[in-house]
Write an enzyme that holds these catalytic residues in place. Structure first.
Site, PDB file in Angstrom:
ATOM      1  CE1 TYR A 169     -14.043  -9.118 -37.038  1.00 34.32           C
ATOM      2  CE2 TYR A 169     -14.753  -7.046 -38.002  1.00 34.32           C
ATOM      3  CZ  TYR A 169     -15.035  -8.197 -37.304  1.00 34.32           C
ATOM      4  OH  TYR A 169     -16.327  -8.425 -36.871  1.00 34.32           O
ATOM      5  CG  PHE A 185     -22.176 -14.264 -40.526  1.00 35.72           C
ATOM      6  CD1 PHE A 185     -21.263 -13.445 -41.170  1.00 35.72           C
ATOM      7  CD2 PHE A 185     -21.722 -15.457 -39.992  1.00 35.72           C
ATOM      8  CE1 PHE A 185     -19.918 -13.791 -41.266  1.00 35.72           C
ATOM      9  CE2 PHE A 185     -20.377 -15.820 -40.081  1.00 35.72           C
ATOM     10  CZ  PHE A 185     -19.479 -14.986 -40.720  1.00 35.72           C
ATOM     11  N   PRO A 186     -25.814 -11.024 -41.468  1.00 31.72           N
ATOM     12  CG  PRO A 186     -25.927  -8.871 -42.360  1.00 31.72           C
ATOM     13  CD  PRO A 186     -25.015  -9.791 -41.592  1.00 31.72           C
ATOM     14  CG  LEU A 187     -26.744 -10.601 -46.626  1.00 32.60           C
ATOM     15  CD1 LEU A 187     -25.872 -10.024 -47.715  1.00 32.60           C
ATOM     16  CD2 LEU A 187     -28.205 -10.566 -47.041  1.00 32.60           C
ATOM     17  N   GLY A 202     -22.854 -14.579 -45.806  1.00 35.63           N
ATOM     18  CA  GLY A 202     -22.382 -13.970 -47.035  1.00 35.63           C
ATOM     19  C   GLY A 202     -23.342 -14.124 -48.187  1.00 35.63           C
TER      20      GLY A 202
END
Length: 277
Positions: free
Chosen positions: A64, A217-219, A222
């Site tokens: 990152y 990426f639990p949502l 985003g």
């Protein structure tokens, strides 16, 4: 699946008790996950606000930035995780990852060369300013190298006390079982959310074996993708399996607190079943 009362903590490796609502640092970078975020001071404030709100599990990676996110996290909350006995009363657990290369913004490539993995580990130790990484995760399995070879320097680092626990990312059950023969695996981080459940067999396997499952990426890529359903999506994940640890990332303190409020939601049996179908 169950919609019974949800425990909000999970113990990694039988020792590190963490709050299941964690924080993922990937969004605190520049465009293409490259370089620092546009507003670095704001990013540090978000990380500090997360600690003050009770978050004690932070996920990052050497890729990152590359490297900038680990430096940012150390600068923002190192004062908390460098000490077990700190002002929030609970150990801050930092999870990082290695095994990807970053040739340019938006570009990623696996590198499972043992020599490269060794460099990844040493670099993360230096940037996070720790003697031991709480949880080091292989970011991707590189098909060019047997996973046993890739993990050999990781097992060495565990033996030397440089890594406490080891995890894998975006992997399947056969690779988990092969990895377990080299070093104990305590976590798996795969793409998984309410709308994408391709890794469900891996989730079930980890639940059966007391391995943490960390959806990235639990949502669904985003907050913008599920703007009106963020808390429901996170609450569903918390109820889906007690070994799921959430790491939603955000550059907004407001969104941070909205995410955390998902821990206050309990879906009824009917709502949970409806969402699960």
């Amino acid at each position: 699946m169950s919609a019974n009362k949800v425990s909000l903590t999970f113990t990694i490796g039988g020792e590190l008790e963490i709050n299941r609502m964690g924080y993922g640092g990937m969004q605190l970078t520049g465009t293409g996950v490259w370089g620092d975020p546009a507003n670095r001071d704001n990013a540090k404030e978000v990380l500090q606000a997360a600690v003050k709100a009770g978050v004690n599990f932070f996920d990052t990676a050497d890729s990152y930035g590359p490297h900038t996110n680990e430096v940012l996290i150390e600068e923002a909350i190192g004062q908390y995780y460098h000490k077990v006995d700190n002002s929030i009363g609970k150990k801050i657990v930092i999870a990082t990852k290695g095994g990807l290369t970053r040739p340019a913004p938006g570009q990623w490539g696996p590198n499972g060369d043992p020599a490269y993995i060794r460099k990844c580990i040493e670099g993360s130790l230096q940037r996070l300013k720790v003697d031991q990484i709480d949880l080091w995760q292989l970011h991707r399995v590189d098909p060019a190298f047997p996973i046993e070879d890739t993990l050999a320097p990781v097992a060495e680092a565990v033996a030397q006390g440089k890594i406490k626990y080891v995890g894998l990312s975006e992997t399947d059950v056969p690779h988990i079982e092969r990895a377990q023969k080299v070093v104990p695996i305590v976590s798996v981080q795969n793409l998984y959310n309410l709308g994408n459940r391709n890794w469900e067999p891996v989730l079930d396997y980890t639940a059966q074996n007391d391995i943490a499952f960390i959806p990235w990426f639990p949502l669904a890529s985003g907050p913008d993708k599920m703007q009106d359903k963020i808390k429901i999506a996170l609450a569903w994940l918390l109820q889906r399996s007690s070994n799921i640890l959430l790491i939603p990332g955000t550059s907004s303190i407001q969104h941070l607190h909205e995410n955390i409020k998902a821990t206050e939601i309990h879906l009824s049996e009917e709502d949970f079943a409806s969402l699960s179908n």
